[in-house]
Design a protein around this motif. Structure first.
Motif, PDB file in Angstrom:
ATOM      1  N   THR A 168       0.841  -1.205   0.000  1.00  0.00           N
ATOM      2  CA  THR A 168       0.000   0.000   0.000  1.00  0.00           C
ATOM      3  C   THR A 168       0.870   1.248   0.000  1.00  0.00           C
ATOM      4  O   THR A 168       0.569   2.238  -0.684  1.00  0.00           O
ATOM      5  N   GLN A 169       1.965   1.221   0.765  1.00  0.00           N
ATOM      6  CA  GLN A 169       2.888   2.359   0.769  1.00  0.00           C
ATOM      7  C   GLN A 169       3.440   2.617  -0.628  1.00  0.00           C
ATOM      8  O   GLN A 169       3.488   3.765  -1.089  1.00  0.00           O
ATOM      9  N   GLU A 170       3.848   1.553  -1.303  1.00  0.00           N
ATOM     10  CA  GLU A 170       4.404   1.713  -2.642  1.00  0.00           C
ATOM     11  C   GLU A 170       3.357   2.255  -3.610  1.00  0.00           C
ATOM     12  O   GLU A 170       3.653   3.116  -4.446  1.00  0.00           O
ATOM     13  N   TYR A 214       9.530   9.730  11.347  1.00  0.00           N
ATOM     14  CA  TYR A 214      10.733   9.583  12.160  1.00  0.00           C
ATOM     15  C   TYR A 214      11.768   8.769  11.382  1.00  0.00           C
ATOM     16  O   TYR A 214      11.428   7.998  10.475  1.00  0.00           O
ATOM     17  N   VAL A 215      13.020   8.953  11.747  1.00  0.00           N
ATOM     18  CA  VAL A 215      14.100   8.340  10.971  1.00  0.00           C
ATOM     19  C   VAL A 215      13.993   6.813  10.950  1.00  0.00           C
ATOM     20  O   VAL A 215      14.192   6.185   9.913  1.00  0.00           O
ATOM     21  N   ASP A 216      13.678   6.195  12.102  1.00  0.00           N
ATOM     22  CA  ASP A 216      13.614   4.731  12.123  1.00  0.00           C
ATOM     23  C   ASP A 216      12.491   4.202  11.244  1.00  0.00           C
ATOM     24  O   ASP A 216      12.617   3.143  10.615  1.00  0.00           O
ATOM     25  N   ASP A 217      11.374   4.962  11.163  1.00  0.00           N
ATOM     26  CA  ASP A 217      10.292   4.567  10.260  1.00  0.00           C
ATOM     27  C   ASP A 217      10.720   4.728   8.809  1.00  0.00           C
ATOM     28  O   ASP A 217      10.370   3.908   7.953  1.00  0.00           O
ATOM     29  N   MET A 218      11.481   5.774   8.535  1.00  0.00           N
ATOM     30  CA  MET A 218      12.010   5.977   7.178  1.00  0.00           C
ATOM     31  C   MET A 218      12.911   4.814   6.779  1.00  0.00           C
ATOM     32  O   MET A 218      12.850   4.309   5.648  1.00  0.00           O
ATOM     33  N   GLU A 265      14.070   0.074   3.447  1.00  0.00           N
ATOM     34  CA  GLU A 265      14.515  -1.321   3.350  1.00  0.00           C
ATOM     35  C   GLU A 265      13.530  -2.195   2.587  1.00  0.00           C
ATOM     36  O   GLU A 265      13.912  -3.207   2.006  1.00  0.00           O
ATOM     37  N   GLU A 266      12.260  -1.810   2.581  1.00  0.00           N
ATOM     38  CA  GLU A 266      11.235  -2.653   1.957  1.00  0.00           C
ATOM     39  C   GLU A 266      10.921  -2.261   0.518  1.00  0.00           C
ATOM     40  O   GLU A 266      10.392  -3.070  -0.245  1.00  0.00           O
ATOM     41  N   MET A 267      11.241  -1.027   0.142  1.00  0.00           N
ATOM     42  CA  MET A 267      10.828  -0.510  -1.157  1.00  0.00           C
ATOM     43  C   MET A 267      11.801  -0.875  -2.278  1.00  0.00           C
ATOM     44  O   MET A 267      13.000  -1.040  -2.034  1.00  0.00           O
ATOM     45  N   PRO A 268      11.304  -0.976  -3.527  1.00  0.00           N
ATOM     46  CA  PRO A 268      12.204  -1.174  -4.667  1.00  0.00           C
ATOM     47  C   PRO A 268      13.102   0.039  -4.887  1.00  0.00           C
ATOM     48  O   PRO A 268      12.815   1.136  -4.385  1.00  0.00           O
ATOM     49  N   ALA A 269      14.173  -0.161  -5.633  1.00  0.00           N
ATOM     50  CA  ALA A 269      15.209   0.866  -5.776  1.00  0.00           C
ATOM     51  C   ALA A 269      14.663   2.185  -6.326  1.00  0.00           C
ATOM     52  O   ALA A 269      15.044   3.266  -5.864  1.00  0.00           O
ATOM     53  N   THR A 315       9.277 -15.979   6.771  1.00  0.00           N
ATOM     54  CA  THR A 315       9.025 -14.914   5.814  1.00  0.00           C
ATOM     55  C   THR A 315       8.451 -13.728   6.561  1.00  0.00           C
ATOM     56  O   THR A 315       7.805 -13.892   7.604  1.00  0.00           O
ATOM     57  N   ASP A 316       8.698 -12.519   6.057  1.00  0.00           N
ATOM     58  CA  ASP A 316       8.197 -11.327   6.733  1.00  0.00           C
ATOM     59  C   ASP A 316       6.906 -10.810   6.118  1.00  0.00           C
ATOM     60  O   ASP A 316       6.427  -9.748   6.476  1.00  0.00           O
ATOM     61  N   LYS A 317       6.323 -11.575   5.185  1.00  0.00           N
ATOM     62  CA  LYS A 317       5.080 -11.153   4.547  1.00  0.00           C
ATOM     63  C   LYS A 317       3.877 -11.779   5.249  1.00  0.00           C
ATOM     64  O   LYS A 317       3.948 -12.914   5.694  1.00  0.00           O
TER      65      LYS A 317
END
Length: 452
Positions: free
Chosen positions: A72-74, A93-97, A102-106, A270-272
């Motif tokens: 959803t973020q993407e 916040y930085v940690d949320d960023m 880390e999860e998003m495509p390049a 898995t993290d999904k």
């Protein structure tokens, strides 16, 4: 948000969208928590999300964005203009960023970093350099620092001036000129002190901290042990570099429990979420373990083949093989799950191995004797087998339960000692080992007592 709450909300929002009552939708969102809005968005059609997200106030939008899953973020990022993306990024916040990056495509990461200011990009890069699963990887660099020579009045002024963009202001950290952590100060202490009191006179000097390379599971355990809201993270020279907040610690606990459950079920973690994991990805996570366990289970077949002649002369022995194997597997699983949980809670150390074995041996004797007695009655009254057959089965039960519980408690502790996750040694592996042992015991006892 549970489904009973989501369903009527989805209908209400859909109706308001059709009627173009955007102000009403915004007012509804203002009464909701960010996590509930994210859950609501997850239940709505994707095409409606960009419009609904734009109705949220800036701060609430950022909080909701953090609670959403990465898909959803993407989706939203692709629909954002550069200005909209910058507004969201500035509120994070930085940690949320870091989590999002880390999860998003390049290509999405490039847009996010372009929207962040240079100081935020530097902070993100600093956190990303730490290994996964370390304290440094889950910390934030947004915290309040004070100096030992400040007065309480000066400290409160500093918090008011800088605290708006910090992740927490309930605890402030006192650092020296070279950024070494020398103490901490709670907001309660500040508010109850006189304005002219000096920070170093009222601060807590016995500070519990973690290092940047400490395992994040150990950090989470510290939160559980000490009931902290935040924990300072220091480098090897005891310089303060960040803090870990309780919300991140809870996320770590949840992830670790999920990972342990999957490994105990012989599934690659898995993290999904389950419903967002594809069929082929699920297959890929499960099949290696199934192949390994299938191959290891061939040992039981080899044992049965080796006693084929004995089984041919006493066919009734075959009827009790499933019961013996299942009982052994269940007994081993009970011990392994209990010990694995104790290890994860730091209740059991490797030095306790002999105490654990002695306890499980006594429990195994009681369980085995009880099962054997109940089975003896069943075999004699209902199955009407000979006394010799009943003795073979009952003796095998006692020995199998004893072996299973000792194996179930020892293997996880050995795994932890040599650096493996103890959960790997849970039910599937223990069951396979115990199956082979129970058959060997069964056939050898039968050979002795029945003269096979």
């Amino acid at each position: 948000m549970d489904n009973t709450f989501t369903a009527p909300m989805v209908q209400t929002v859909d109706l308001l969208l059709e009627q173009k009552k955007y102000v009403t939708i915004r007012d509804v969102f203002l009464t909701m928590q960010a996590a509930d809005i994210a859950a609501l968005f997850d239940a709505l059609d994707d095409s409606k999300l960009p419009l609904l997200f734009r109705l949220l106030p800036k701060e609430l939008a950022a909080e909701t964005f953090v609670e959403m899953d990465e898909e959803t973020q993407e989706l939203l990022i692709h629909g954002f203009s550069d200005t909209e993306l910058k507004e969201v990024v500035d509120e994070l916040y930085v940690d949320d960023m870091v989590d999002i990056v880390e999860e998003m495509p390049a290509n999405v990461v490039k847009r996010i970093l372009r929207s962040a200011d240079s100081e935020t990009r530097k902070a993100i890069n600093e956190i990303l350099k730490y290994p996964d699963d370390s304290a440094g990887s889950i910390m934030t660099t947004e915290y309040v620092t004070l100096r030992p020579n400040m007065t309480v009045e000066d400290a409160i002024k500093r918090i008011r001036r800088t605290g708006l963009d910090k992740e927490t202001i309930y605890t402030s950290y006192v650092i020296s000129d070279n950024r070494k952590l020398v103490g901490l100060l709670s907001m309660k202490t500040l508010l109850l002190s006189d304005d002219d009191d000096v920070v170093e006179d009222i601060m807590e000097t016995n500070v519990i901290s973690v290092k940047t390379l400490d395992d994040q599971e150990e950090v989470a355990n510290c939160f559980k042990k000490y009931d902290f809201l935040a924990m300072p993270v220091v480098d090897n020279e005891y310089r303060l570099v960040g803090i870990v907040t309780v919300d991140d610690a809870i996320d770590v606990m949840e992830d670790e429990v999920t990972e342990d459950m999957e490994m105990m079920a012989a599934i690659t973690p898995t993290d999904k979420p389950y419903l967002k994991t594809g069929v082929f990805e699920t297959w890929y996570k499960r099949i290696p373990w199934l192949l390994l366990l299938m191959i290891s289970a061939t040992f039981t077949g080899m044992i049965i083949t080796g006693f084929e002649e004995a089984l041919a002369s006493q066919v009734i022995l075959t009827a009790f093989i499933p019961m013996l194997m299942d009982t052994g597997g269940n007994s081993g699983s009970q011990a392994s799950v209990t010990v694995i949980r104790g290890i994860s809670l730091d209740e059991i150390q490797f030095k306790d191995i002999f105490r654990v074995i002695w306890k499980e041996a006594r429990v195994a004797f009681l369980c085995g004797a009880t099962l054997a007695l109940a089975n003896f009655v069943k075999l004699m009254v209902f199955d009407r087998v000979s006394m010799e057959i009943a003795m073979v089965v009952c003796m095998t039960l006692v020995i199998t339960v004893l072996c299973a519980k000792i194996i179930g408690c020892v293997l996880p502790m050995l795994a932890k000692k040599i650096g493996f996750d103890p959960a790997v040694m849970a039910s599937p592996f223990i069951t396979t080992a115990v199956d082979a042992i129970s058959l060997m015991v069964y056939f050898n006892i039968a050979s002795v007592l029945l003269g096979l």
